[in-house]
Write an enzyme that holds these catalytic residues in place. Structure first.
Site, PDB file in Angstrom:
ATOM      1  N   LYS A 196      -3.334   0.328  -4.847  1.00  0.00           N
ATOM      2  CA  LYS A 196      -2.271   0.614  -3.880  1.00  0.00           C
ATOM      3  C   LYS A 196      -2.770   1.520  -2.746  1.00  0.00           C
ATOM      4  O   LYS A 196      -1.985   2.185  -2.059  1.00  0.00           O
ATOM      5  CB  LYS A 196      -1.063   1.230  -4.584  1.00  0.00           C
ATOM      6  N   ILE A 248       0.817  -1.217   0.000  1.00  0.00           N
ATOM      7  CA  ILE A 248       0.000   0.000   0.000  1.00  0.00           C
ATOM      8  C   ILE A 248       0.853   1.271   0.000  1.00  0.00           C
ATOM      9  O   ILE A 248       1.821   1.365   0.761  1.00  0.00           O
ATOM     10  CB  ILE A 248      -0.928  -0.017   1.255  1.00  0.00           C
ATOM     11  N   ASP A 249       0.466   2.229  -0.859  1.00  0.00           N
ATOM     12  CA  ASP A 249       1.170   3.518  -0.899  1.00  0.00           C
ATOM     13  C   ASP A 249       0.417   4.601  -0.116  1.00  0.00           C
ATOM     14  O   ASP A 249       1.020   5.535   0.381  1.00  0.00           O
ATOM     15  CB  ASP A 249       1.346   3.980  -2.349  1.00  0.00           C
ATOM     16  N   ALA A 250      -0.915   4.468  -0.084  1.00  0.00           N
ATOM     17  CA  ALA A 250      -1.708   5.496   0.623  1.00  0.00           C
ATOM     18  C   ALA A 250      -2.771   4.838   1.499  1.00  0.00           C
ATOM     19  O   ALA A 250      -3.505   3.956   1.026  1.00  0.00           O
ATOM     20  CB  ALA A 250      -2.375   6.433  -0.385  1.00  0.00           C
ATOM     21  N   LYS A 296       1.474   7.707   2.275  1.00  0.00           N
ATOM     22  CA  LYS A 296       0.621   8.901   2.268  1.00  0.00           C
ATOM     23  C   LYS A 296      -0.589   8.621   3.161  1.00  0.00           C
ATOM     24  O   LYS A 296      -1.116   7.509   3.177  1.00  0.00           O
ATOM     25  CB  LYS A 296       0.119   9.197   0.852  1.00  0.00           C
TER      26      LYS A 296
END
Lengths: 320, 320
Positions: free
Chosen positions: B260, B39-41, B73
């Site tokens: 993501k 996961i990015d956010a 994020k």
């Protein structure tokens, strides 16, 4: 061209069938006569039929008098829960109409009678989102109530340590038209329905709007009922039109077969549907909320037996 | 007995399939690791996830800090329309959390952005059934509004000659949570929607209830929205969760593929559904309105990818 003609012919037939399916018959001298002859009791909606706000609709007193003199029973069935039957009798008198309490069936009365039929325990309380009429009928029937116009003056302001107390002995919430609706009442009703085991949720009716003043339509009980459905995710028991709950009382009182009753109303989805659900003849009058084009619209699926401009037409047509 | 055994075996299989269909997987050290890695956010709901009323949920500051330090994020997506983004930033700061306005997406902001995207004419007005946050966001976006808390002080009393004036230039009605709801506002909103041609009916969200105080749930925007549906017989455009309207902004802002992103929330029918509708991973936390038994109930059809006690679990499990 023979094939083309045949096709045209069948198109015409289909159009004719569609018109028949969506039949809307104006009352005529002939149908008025056969209607009045076949009917023992006329059931009238009030708002838009007898009056509009506080103004009598033209020709109504003479028409009611003529029907009475022909030996017809008259019954007044209103979804408006703001008044009790006693208060309605006063309104009729103020408008010069001689109508007794026994001839009036309001949704405020229906709500109280529903609890009575359900053997609602006398030690349980009723919370009311609604006006004076509901409180009066409940108290007459011997029930203890909370809420009503008094709670319209109560306010609250959300802040972190706020805890809202409600009476755990409330066993029913009745919701009707309420011009004093506020967040306090919405929370009270919501807590009772969500947290008091077995608490009943009763709606006087679900009319979207009503002519509560002479000049304009206003949000009806359907607005307040929907609000409580929105917060509780529950559906109410409806005691007013088009539910046939009131009809049980009418049948017991008058001992007349429903096929010998005619429901006269200005709303398709309450009055006419109520009459049809109960097996009555139905007459739509155009003196209230429904227009002729709404009645004739292909999207309308509720078709009364007849329609007329107003109640006075029934008698005028008999004289033609 | 062989036949009996075979039957038992197939019953077990059916049970197993039912469990799989209704799968509810707790977050484990292993799944927490693979989740955080993929996961990015992280998208967080606020009420019931970050705080409850005005109280921070335990372990939240440390968990958010840890995720930030891993380069994730963070985005805060709330359906509560009472505050503007500016007011929310102040609330985060007051609770000791370092969150900027740009990281906050409230339904009050979403409503204003919806009008902006629709090129809502600047000479038209917006009528608000709701609180300060909606007014602030609308004014920031350059729109003229009427209603809001100020109209909460206005009252009226139905009488025969009452005529309620409304502004024919209102081109949109926005409905959110409103603790100052009254009959005046219900009539104003109803007249605009029913009588002003093309008038938009926008709901910030349709949550039935919300934790607007620390101690109790209160009727949510879904209550006020339902009331207006009840009087207008119209359905609103919903800009908050579970509608994916907010997601369009998030995607433009962060340029991150939704696969993501992980939506973390305490409500199945708004947060988890919102995440799933948008194609995000989903994590239900049990620190808010949803209990484990509600999640595991056979009547529940919304299944998050994982569930955990609270946001702090994510980080604690990584350390296990």
């Amino acid at each position: 061209m023979a094939a083309g003609e045949a096709q045209e012919g069948s198109e015409e037939r289909r159009e004719g069938e569609a018109l028949m399916a969506n039949r809307v018959r104006p009352l005529s001298p002939q149908t008025a006569r056969s209607l009045v002859e076949s009917i023992d009791a006329f059931l009238f909606d009030c708002d838009g039929v007898i009056w509009k706000g506080d103004k009598l609709i033209e020709g109504v007193p003479e028409a009611l008098q003529a029907l009475r003199s022909m030996g017809k029973k008259l019954v007044f069935v209103t979804n408006n829960s703001r008044k009790s039957r006693k208060q309605y009798a006063k309104k009729f008198a103020a408008l010069g109409l001689d109508v007794s309490e026994d001839e009036i069936f309001s949704s405020s009365f229906a709500a109280a009678m529903f609890l009575k039929l359900k053997n609602f325990p006398k030690d349980k309380k009723v919370y009311v989102v609604g006006e004076e009429g509901i409180l009066e009928e409940l108290e007459l029937a011997g029930f203890t109530c909370l809420g009503g116009p008094g709670d319209g003056k109560k306010s609250l302001q959300l802040k972190s340590d706020l805890w809202f107390e409600h009476d755990k002995n409330v066993g029913a919430v009745i919701v009707g038209l309420d011009q004093y609706i506020n967040f306090y009442k919405l929370q009270y009703a919501t807590l009772c329905i969500r947290e008091n085991p077995g608490c009943l949720f009763i709606a006087t009716n679900r009319d979207a709007v009503g002519h509560f003043t002479d000049l304009q339509e206003w949000p009806g009980a359907g607005c307040m009922v929907a609000a409580i459905c929105g917060s509780t995710q529950r559906e109410p028991i409806v005691v007013g039109k088009p539910s046939t709950f009131v009809m049980d009382f009418l049948l017991e009182r008058f001992q007349i077969d429903t096929s010998k009753m005619c429901m006269v109303g200005d709303r398709l989805d309450t009055d006419i549907l109520f009459g049809q659900n109960a097996g009555c003849k139905t007459l739509l009058v155009l003196s209230g909320v429904t227009t002729l084009s709404e009645l004739q619209s292909p999207s309308n699926s509720i078709h009364p037996d007849y329609y007329a401009r107003s109640v006075s037409d029934v008698i005028e047509l008999l004289r033609t």
